[in-house]
Scaffold this active site. Structure first.
Site, PDB file in Angstrom:
ATOM      1  N   THR A 208       0.820  -1.210   0.000  1.00 26.74           N
ATOM      2  CA  THR A 208       0.000   0.000   0.000  1.00 26.74           C
ATOM      3  C   THR A 208       0.856   1.263   0.000  1.00 26.74           C
ATOM      4  OG1 THR A 208      -1.494   1.279   1.425  1.00 26.74           O
ATOM      5  CG2 THR A 208      -0.117  -0.319   2.531  1.00 26.74           C
TER       6      THR A 208
ATOM      7  N   TYR B 164      -1.728  -0.288  11.190  1.00 28.73           N
ATOM      8  CA  TYR B 164      -1.925  -0.977   9.903  1.00 28.73           C
ATOM      9  C   TYR B 164      -0.740  -0.723   8.971  1.00 28.73           C
ATOM     10  CZ  TYR B 164      -3.357  -1.465   5.035  1.00 28.73           C
ATOM     11  OH  TYR B 164      -3.378  -1.779   3.693  1.00 28.73           O
TER      12      TYR B 164
ATOM     13  N   LYS C 238       2.137  -3.289   7.369  1.00 28.37           N
ATOM     14  CA  LYS C 238       2.351  -3.508   5.931  1.00 28.37           C
ATOM     15  C   LYS C 238       3.803  -3.172   5.552  1.00 28.37           C
ATOM     16  CE  LYS C 238      -0.315  -4.477   3.135  1.00 28.37           C
ATOM     17  NZ  LYS C 238      -0.745  -5.822   2.641  1.00 28.37           N
TER      18      LYS C 238
HETATM   19  P1  NAD Z   1     -10.175  -6.913   2.603  1.00 25.51           P
HETATM   20  O1  NAD Z   1     -10.140  -6.605   4.064  1.00 25.51           O
HETATM   21  O2  NAD Z   1     -11.390  -6.591   1.798  1.00 25.51           O
HETATM   22  O3  NAD Z   1      -9.878  -8.479   2.380  1.00 25.51           O
HETATM   23  C1  NAD Z   1      -8.888  -9.158   3.102  1.00 25.51           C
HETATM   24  C2  NAD Z   1      -9.097 -10.653   2.858  1.00 25.51           C
HETATM   25  O4  NAD Z   1      -8.039 -11.351   3.538  1.00 25.51           O
HETATM   26  C3  NAD Z   1     -10.403 -11.202   3.419  1.00 25.51           C
HETATM   27  O5  NAD Z   1     -10.999 -12.083   2.502  1.00 25.51           O
HETATM   28  C4  NAD Z   1      -9.978 -11.940   4.680  1.00 25.51           C
HETATM   29  O6  NAD Z   1     -10.827 -13.029   5.026  1.00 25.51           O
HETATM   30  C5  NAD Z   1      -8.591 -12.421   4.280  1.00 25.51           C
HETATM   31  N1  NAD Z   1      -7.726 -12.662   5.441  1.00 25.51           N
HETATM   32  C6  NAD Z   1      -7.512 -11.836   6.497  1.00 25.51           C
HETATM   33  N2  NAD Z   1      -6.680 -12.420   7.383  1.00 25.51           N
HETATM   34  C7  NAD Z   1      -6.336 -13.628   6.847  1.00 25.51           C
HETATM   35  C8  NAD Z   1      -5.499 -14.684   7.276  1.00 25.51           C
HETATM   36  N3  NAD Z   1      -4.833 -14.611   8.446  1.00 25.51           N
HETATM   37  N4  NAD Z   1      -5.360 -15.767   6.492  1.00 25.51           N
HETATM   38  C9  NAD Z   1      -6.024 -15.858   5.319  1.00 25.51           C
HETATM   39  N5  NAD Z   1      -6.864 -14.910   4.866  1.00 25.51           N
HETATM   40  C10 NAD Z   1      -7.012 -13.791   5.625  1.00 25.51           C
HETATM   41  O7  NAD Z   1      -8.879  -6.205   1.999  1.00 25.51           O
HETATM   42  P2  NAD Z   1      -8.664  -5.497   0.578  1.00 25.51           P
HETATM   43  O8  NAD Z   1      -9.120  -4.102   0.664  1.00 25.51           O
HETATM   44  O9  NAD Z   1      -9.167  -6.387  -0.475  1.00 25.51           O
HETATM   45  O10 NAD Z   1      -7.064  -5.453   0.539  1.00 25.51           O
HETATM   46  C11 NAD Z   1      -6.335  -6.571   0.009  1.00 25.51           C
HETATM   47  C12 NAD Z   1      -4.855  -6.267   0.116  1.00 25.51           C
HETATM   48  O11 NAD Z   1      -4.550  -5.085  -0.607  1.00 25.51           O
HETATM   49  C13 NAD Z   1      -4.372  -6.025   1.542  1.00 25.51           C
HETATM   50  O12 NAD Z   1      -3.104  -6.616   1.672  1.00 25.51           O
HETATM   51  C14 NAD Z   1      -4.282  -4.512   1.648  1.00 25.51           C
HETATM   52  O13 NAD Z   1      -3.285  -4.143   2.579  1.00 25.51           O
HETATM   53  C15 NAD Z   1      -3.888  -4.149   0.233  1.00 25.51           C
HETATM   54  N6  NAD Z   1      -4.301  -2.830  -0.258  1.00 25.51           N
HETATM   55  C16 NAD Z   1      -5.595  -2.429  -0.175  1.00 25.51           C
HETATM   56  C17 NAD Z   1      -5.977  -1.205  -0.711  1.00 25.51           C
HETATM   57  C18 NAD Z   1      -7.411  -0.741  -0.691  1.00 25.51           C
HETATM   58  O14 NAD Z   1      -7.677   0.397  -1.079  1.00 25.51           O
HETATM   59  N7  NAD Z   1      -8.383  -1.549  -0.270  1.00 25.51           N
HETATM   60  C19 NAD Z   1      -5.010  -0.387  -1.323  1.00 25.51           C
HETATM   61  C20 NAD Z   1      -3.680  -0.808  -1.357  1.00 25.51           C
HETATM   62  C21 NAD Z   1      -3.338  -2.038  -0.831  1.00 25.51           C
HETATM   63  O1  DAU Z   2      -4.150   3.987   0.521  1.00 28.12           O
HETATM   64  C1  DAU Z   2      -4.370   2.616   0.497  1.00 28.12           C
HETATM   65  C2  DAU Z   2      -5.200   2.225   1.714  1.00 28.12           C
HETATM   66  O2  DAU Z   2      -6.516   2.693   1.473  1.00 28.12           O
HETATM   67  C3  DAU Z   2      -5.194   0.718   1.949  1.00 28.12           C
HETATM   68  O3  DAU Z   2      -3.897   0.309   2.277  1.00 28.12           O
HETATM   69  C4  DAU Z   2      -6.156   0.350   3.092  1.00 28.12           C
HETATM   70  O4  DAU Z   2      -6.229  -1.057   3.226  1.00 28.12           O
HETATM   71  C5  DAU Z   2      -7.525   0.878   2.727  1.00 28.12           C
HETATM   72  O5  DAU Z   2      -8.442   0.614   3.780  1.00 28.12           O
HETATM   73  C6  DAU Z   2      -7.465   2.385   2.473  1.00 28.12           C
HETATM   74  O6  DAU Z   2      -7.135   3.095   3.701  1.00 28.12           O
HETATM   75  P1  DAU Z   2      -7.826   4.498   4.078  1.00 28.12           P
HETATM   76  O7  DAU Z   2      -7.718   4.696   5.532  1.00 28.12           O
HETATM   77  O8  DAU Z   2      -7.363   5.576   3.183  1.00 28.12           O
HETATM   78  O9  DAU Z   2      -9.360   4.140   3.628  1.00 28.12           O
HETATM   79  P2  DAU Z   2     -10.758   4.411   4.358  1.00 28.12           P
HETATM   80  O10 DAU Z   2     -11.820   4.035   3.379  1.00 28.12           O
HETATM   81  O11 DAU Z   2     -10.819   3.810   5.720  1.00 28.12           O
HETATM   82  O12 DAU Z   2     -10.768   5.995   4.537  1.00 28.12           O
HETATM   83  C7  DAU Z   2     -10.596   6.856   3.430  1.00 28.12           C
HETATM   84  C8  DAU Z   2     -10.609   8.284   3.948  1.00 28.12           C
HETATM   85  O13 DAU Z   2     -11.931   8.588   4.429  1.00 28.12           O
HETATM   86  C9  DAU Z   2      -9.692   8.523   5.142  1.00 28.12           C
HETATM   87  O14 DAU Z   2      -9.139   9.831   5.045  1.00 28.12           O
HETATM   88  C10 DAU Z   2     -10.602   8.434   6.366  1.00 28.12           C
HETATM   89  C11 DAU Z   2     -11.920   8.968   5.822  1.00 28.12           C
HETATM   90  N1  DAU Z   2     -13.153   8.383   6.428  1.00 28.12           N
HETATM   91  C12 DAU Z   2     -13.267   7.034   6.462  1.00 28.12           C
HETATM   92  C13 DAU Z   2     -14.396   6.448   7.013  1.00 28.12           C
HETATM   93  C14 DAU Z   2     -14.532   4.936   7.084  1.00 28.12           C
HETATM   94  C15 DAU Z   2     -14.157   9.219   6.894  1.00 28.12           C
HETATM   95  O15 DAU Z   2     -14.064  10.450   6.837  1.00 28.12           O
HETATM   96  N2  DAU Z   2     -15.278   8.631   7.418  1.00 28.12           N
HETATM   97  C16 DAU Z   2     -15.437   7.283   7.537  1.00 28.12           C
HETATM   98  O16 DAU Z   2     -16.484   6.831   8.076  1.00 28.12           O
END
Ligand code: NAD
Ligand code: DAU
Length: 339
Positions: free
Chosen positions: A125, A153, A157
């Site tokens: 990330t 978090y 990572k």
């Molecule tokens: P998510 O929380 O939607 O999904 C995580 C998945 O991992 C779930 O299916 C959960 O059951 C599984 N999991 C959790 N712990 C586990 C374990 N111990 N063993 C096996 N499975 C397990 O997450 P996401 O948003 O899809 O993110 C996926 C990856 O991408 C993560 O590594 C996150 O750090 C990274 N990432 C996310 C974002 C984003 O914007 N969502 C951006 C950049 C990087």
């Molecule tokens: O940048 C990549 C990351 O993006 C990933 O590594 C993380 O797994 C993913 O969860 C995401 O993290 P953020 O903290 O940026 O995402 P989130 O959706 O939780 O929040 C986005 C922005 O919105 C952040 O500035 C916090 C704000 N927020 C979030 C929530 C849930 C609010 O203002 N209100 C809310 O209720």
């Protein structure tokens, strides 16, 4: 090719599996997922019985289970999406983040060393770079930006990234890492900003914006991220880190207003609530390296991507309603009850 995709029942992992099956129908995918609160098997319902797909419920920290799976399946490639992914939950209780995100990554890589693979890809990330000031739009995260984390978090990572690079240097493990900005799109768990605001707005509930709402994130449509990982696996250089971003910085408050407008809901639903502790101000990725080396560009304009996303949530209440009816109610009360 045979792949183990961990975390494939979550948001990005499931989208990645759908992408890969379409782009490479001849390949076999084994999805390894613990099915935590964020993992949702119904997401994969249409492919659970497909001949070149298998779902295995297991924890990436469970060494015996992981080794057994590698011994039986002998994968070529491992793509690690499995993680605890929500910053707010990491602030409440860091421990599971350290276990899954750091130790789980090391167990997977130990299995890769023991059984042999052609590539281990770590999905990381942009949060590992910390944050940028709002008044310096010229500053962007490059792959050379020092690691500087803010939340439990992002620290977990970053620790995993360092371990991945150490396994490459020490043991010669063929690794790659992608560091991506905020994804949005179908199957995004309702605790995250965009789905939370869509679902709350649909119920005419308050829209809780943290602090002044001016924090900036760089939003990328999830399919564009999946294409980037596909390219890195096929053409990326072993041992390298690739930043993946959407060239699409937006303030949270503007996203929430846009969602209100798209759903025909009043902005008076917006409520500014207590800020997130240690809240990162701005993320902005410079994706020049992946563009120059692999030819990747984000293809989905935010206006199109957010429309597709809102339509998806409008048409898939059957997916999100059971989630918000479950434990999510307790989570929501705990996180937002006194905010
Ligand atoms: P998510 O929380 O939607 O999904 C995580 C998945 O991992 C779930 O299916 C959960 O059951 C599984 N999991 C959790 N712990 C586990 C374990 N111990 N063993 C096996 N499975 C397990 O997450 P996401 O948003 O899809 O993110 C996926 C990856 O991408 C993560 O590594 C996150 O750090 C990274 N990432 C996310 C974002 C984003 O914007 N969502 C951006 C950049 C990087
Ligand atoms: O940048 C990549 C990351 O993006 C990933 O590594 C993380 O797994 C993913 O969860 C995401 O993290 P953020 O903290 O940026 O995402 P989130 O959706 O939780 O929040 C986005 C922005 O919105 C952040 O500035 C916090 C704000 N927020 C979030 C929530 C849930 C609010 O203002 N209100 C809310 O209720």
């Amino acid at each position: 090719m045979k792949l183990i995709v961990t975390g494939g029942a979550g948001f990005i992992g499931s989208n990645f599996i759908f992408h890969w099956r379409k782009a490479h129908p001849e390949d076999t995918i084994i999805c390894l997922d613990k099915l935590t609160y964020a993992g949702n098997l119904p997401t994969l319902k249409d492919i659970l019985d497909a001949p070149n797909f298998k779902f295995v419920k297991a924890d990436i920290c469970d060494r015996d289970a992981v080794y057994n799976l590698f011994e039986t399946e002998k994968p070529d490639v491992v793509v690690n999406f499995a993680a605890e992914s929500h910053v707010d939950r990491s602030i409440e209780d860091p421990s599971i983040f350290l276990k899954t995100n750091i130790l789980g990554t090391s167990v997977l890589m130990d299995a890769c060393r023991k059984y042999g693979i052609t590539r281990y890809h770590q999905v990381s990330t942009d949060e590992v770079y910390g944050d940028l000031p709002l008044d310096r739009p010229d500053l962007l995260f490059t792959e050379e930006t020092p690691i500087h984390t803010s939340s439990p978090y992002s620290s977990s990572k970053a620790s995993a990234d360092l371990l991945v690079l150490a396994y490459h240097r020490t043991y010669g493990l063929p690794v790659t890492i992608s560091r991506c900005s905020n994804n949005y799109g179908p199957y995004h768990f309702p605790e995250k900003l965009i789905p939370l605001m869509i679902i709350n707005a649909l119920h005419d509930e308050k829209l809780p914006v943290y602090g002044d709402g001016k924090n900036v994130r760089d939003w990328l449509y999830v399919e564009d991220h999946c294409r980037a990982i596909d390219l890195i696996i096929h053409k990326g250089t072993v041992g390298e880190v690739y930043n993946v971003g959407g060239h699409n910085e937006m303030a949270n408050i503007d996203i929430v207003k846009l969602i209100c407008q798209a759903l025909g809901k009043p902005e008076s639903l917006i409520e500014h609530v207590t800020d997130r502790k240690g809240h990162d101000r701005r993320y902005a990725i410079d994706p020049t390296k992946i563009h120059n080396e692999l030819g990747w560009l984000p293809e989905t304009k935010f206006a199109d991507g957010i429309k597709k996303t809102i339509d998806w949530y409008l048409n898939h209440e059957d997916w999100w309603q059971p989630i918000i009816d479950g434990d999510y109610q307790n989570y929501y009360q705990k996180m937002y009850g006194n905010r």
